[in-house]
Design a protein around this motif. Structure first.
Motif, PDB file in Angstrom:
ATOM      1  N   ARG A  81       0.860  -1.259  -0.178  1.00  0.00           N
ATOM      2  CA  ARG A  81       0.149  -0.143   0.014  1.00  0.00           C
ATOM      3  C   ARG A  81       1.106   1.418  -0.159  1.00  0.00           C
ATOM      4  O   ARG A  81       0.776   2.375   0.661  1.00  0.00           O
ATOM      5  CB  ARG A  81      -0.826   0.067   1.063  1.00  0.00           C
ATOM      6  CG  ARG A  81      -2.211  -1.170   1.087  1.00  0.00           C
ATOM      7  CD  ARG A  81      -2.829  -1.353   2.221  1.00  0.00           C
ATOM      8  NE  ARG A  81      -1.737  -2.038   3.373  1.00  0.00           N
ATOM      9  CZ  ARG A  81      -1.720  -1.731   4.460  1.00  0.00           C
ATOM     10  NH1 ARG A  81      -2.460  -0.853   5.238  1.00  0.00           N
ATOM     11  NH2 ARG A  81      -1.032  -2.488   5.353  1.00  0.00           N
ATOM     12  N   THR A  82       1.914   1.241  -0.846  1.00  0.00           N
ATOM     13  CA  THR A  82       2.881   2.322  -0.807  1.00  0.00           C
ATOM     14  C   THR A  82       3.307   2.538  -2.348  1.00  0.00           C
ATOM     15  O   THR A  82       3.016   1.760  -3.214  1.00  0.00           O
ATOM     16  CB  THR A  82       4.134   2.113  -0.168  1.00  0.00           C
ATOM     17  OG1 THR A  82       4.682   1.178  -0.622  1.00  0.00           O
ATOM     18  CG2 THR A  82       3.829   2.085   1.303  1.00  0.00           C
ATOM     19  N   ALA A 107      -8.108  -0.113   5.514  1.00  0.00           N
ATOM     20  CA  ALA A 107      -7.348  -0.147   4.319  1.00  0.00           C
ATOM     21  C   ALA A 107      -7.810  -0.383   2.883  1.00  0.00           C
ATOM     22  O   ALA A 107      -7.369   0.205   2.127  1.00  0.00           O
ATOM     23  CB  ALA A 107      -6.326  -1.439   4.969  1.00  0.00           C
ATOM     24  N   THR A 109      -9.288   2.908   1.770  1.00  0.00           N
ATOM     25  CA  THR A 109      -8.182   4.422   1.458  1.00  0.00           C
ATOM     26  C   THR A 109      -6.882   3.898   1.242  1.00  0.00           C
ATOM     27  O   THR A 109      -6.390   4.842   0.618  1.00  0.00           O
ATOM     28  CB  THR A 109      -8.333   5.063   2.988  1.00  0.00           C
ATOM     29  OG1 THR A 109      -7.760   4.081   3.817  1.00  0.00           O
ATOM     30  CG2 THR A 109      -9.748   5.264   3.570  1.00  0.00           C
ATOM     31  N   GLU A 110      -6.405   2.726   0.973  1.00  0.00           N
ATOM     32  CA  GLU A 110      -5.147   2.501   0.908  1.00  0.00           C
ATOM     33  C   GLU A 110      -4.570   1.452  -0.063  1.00  0.00           C
ATOM     34  O   GLU A 110      -3.639   1.330  -0.542  1.00  0.00           O
ATOM     35  CB  GLU A 110      -4.591   2.021   2.187  1.00  0.00           C
ATOM     36  CG  GLU A 110      -4.540   3.125   3.140  1.00  0.00           C
ATOM     37  CD  GLU A 110      -4.044   2.435   4.685  1.00  0.00           C
ATOM     38  OE1 GLU A 110      -3.590   1.337   4.727  1.00  0.00           O
ATOM     39  OE2 GLU A 110      -3.970   3.192   5.615  1.00  0.00           O
TER      40      GLU A 110
END
Ligand SMILES: NC(=O)c1ccc[n+]([C@@H]2O[C@H](COP(=O)([O-])OP(=O)(O)OC[C@H]3O[C@@H](n4cnc5c(N)ncnc54)[C@H](OP(=O)(O)O)[C@@H]3O)[C@@H](O)[C@H]2O)c1
Length: 323
Positions: A128-129, A278, A281-282
């Protein structure tokens, strides 16, 4: 080819088996239930009754079928409680760990040429980056939310066990979120109904990016992978990864429902835990470029924008597939 499908009666299996049969393959379809043998005959498969969690039964089933290819589509996903994600996925996690190992060992014993397994492109998959749309070369999540750790470990188990098996061409199909007949994103089914009843709110900035795939397109890609895939992972998703902030209101509109409610992150956390926050939103979406390029496949439903609308207006098909 002779193809052994574990999970032949499920949402993807019911789409996959008839396509394999139409392409000229001899299909053996596995189920736990004597009562589902009739369904498998109707789909065109030779039914095989075995429990995927019993290694002896799996070995006997695959030993008898002597397939060229084994396909692993075993899951046991019921209603998902986002606050207790791992608990909701407990059976699926066993099928992805013990179930995978039993299938692999039985497949090894008869020397299958390809082993094709269901992977995941959405929840608990990519890190999630970084970029919002991931290719197969991008890193998988190494620090999932606490409630998702076992689920993520099970997904990783499938990836490693299948891709690293030296004796066969191991393929993992990282499917996007299924919609369409027989899935929970279909008329009358869990997710559509939550959206219709405004019980599926936007959370925070709703920037989590989802990749969807119509279950019929997922089955077409699976046939292509069975016939001509090479060792490795393939994202099986549509052409249109989109943030929740975009697809959820569009889905509500397609269903003729009021726009979704909006809640701040902390409220989302209270009701859906860190796992729920998560995914809203991620999480990141996925690119289908490799599957298109290497499998010669492209989705007949290239975007969920049209697919949701078509799906929302075809309840009869959902009923028919569910039986
Ligand atoms: N990528 C995605 O979005 C994705 C992926 C998977 C599932 N889903 C969704 O999840 C929902 C429910 O799916 P589901 O996983 O509950 O069921 P499902 O779609 O009915 O598939 C489960 C399959 O696994 C088989 N199976 C499970 N445990 C088994 C065991 N111990 N031994 C042998 N076979 C076993 C079942 O066979 P029998 O019942 O015949 O024994 C069935 O064929 C659906 O809405 C589906 O769309 C989504």
């Amino acid at each position: 080819m002779r193809v052994f499908v574990a999970g032949a009666t499920g949402a993807i299996g019911r789409q996959l088996v008839p396509r394999l049969v139409a392409a000229g393959h001899a299909v053996h379809g596995m189920t736990r239930s004597e009562s589902k043998q009739g369904l498998l005959y109707e789909l065109g498969a030779v039914p095989v009754v075995a429990d995927a969690l019993d290694p002896d039964q799996v070995a006997a089933a695959i030993g008898k079928a002597e397939p060229d290819v084994v396909v692993h589509q075993l899951t046991g996903i019921g209603a998902v409680d986002m606050r207790h994600f791992d608990r909701s996925f407990a059976l699926t996690n066993r099928l992805r760990t013990e179930g995978t190992d039993h299938l692999l060992s039985a497949a090894h014993a008869v020397g299958v040429r390809r082993f094709v397994a269901q992977g995941v492109a959405g929840y608990a998959a990519y890190a999630r980056t970084g970029g919002s749309v991931k290719s197969e070369d991008d890193l998988l999540d190494t620090s999932p939310p606490r409630e998702m750790r076992q689920t993520q470990a099970a997904i990783l188990h499938v990836e490693h066990a299948v891709l690293e098996a030296p004796w066969t061409e191991g393929i993992v199909l990282r499917y996007g979120a299924f919609y369409g007949p027989g899935t929970s994103l279909a008329p009358g089914e869990e997710q559509f109904e939550l959206v219709r009843r405004r019980k599926f709110p936007l959370v925070g900035d709703s920037a989590g990016v989802w990749s969807f795939i119509h279950v019929a397109d997922a089955a077409d890609a699976t046939v292509a992978a069975i016939e001509r895939g090479h060792r490795g992972a393939y994202n099986v998703v549509d052409d249109d990864p989109a943030p929740v902030a975009e697809w959820l209101p569009a889905l509500a509109q397609a269903l003729g429902a009021k726009p979704p409610m909006r809640v701040p992150r902390f409220v989302g956390r209270l009701f859906a835990g860190e796992a729920g926050v998560a995914v809203m939103t991620e999480i990141r979406g996925a690119s289908n470029a490799k599957a298109k390029r290497e499998l010669g496949w492209k989705p007949a439903h290239p975007t969920w924008r049209d697919g949701f609308t078509a799906s929302a207006s075809s309840p009869a098909i959902a009923e028919e597939i569910r039986g």
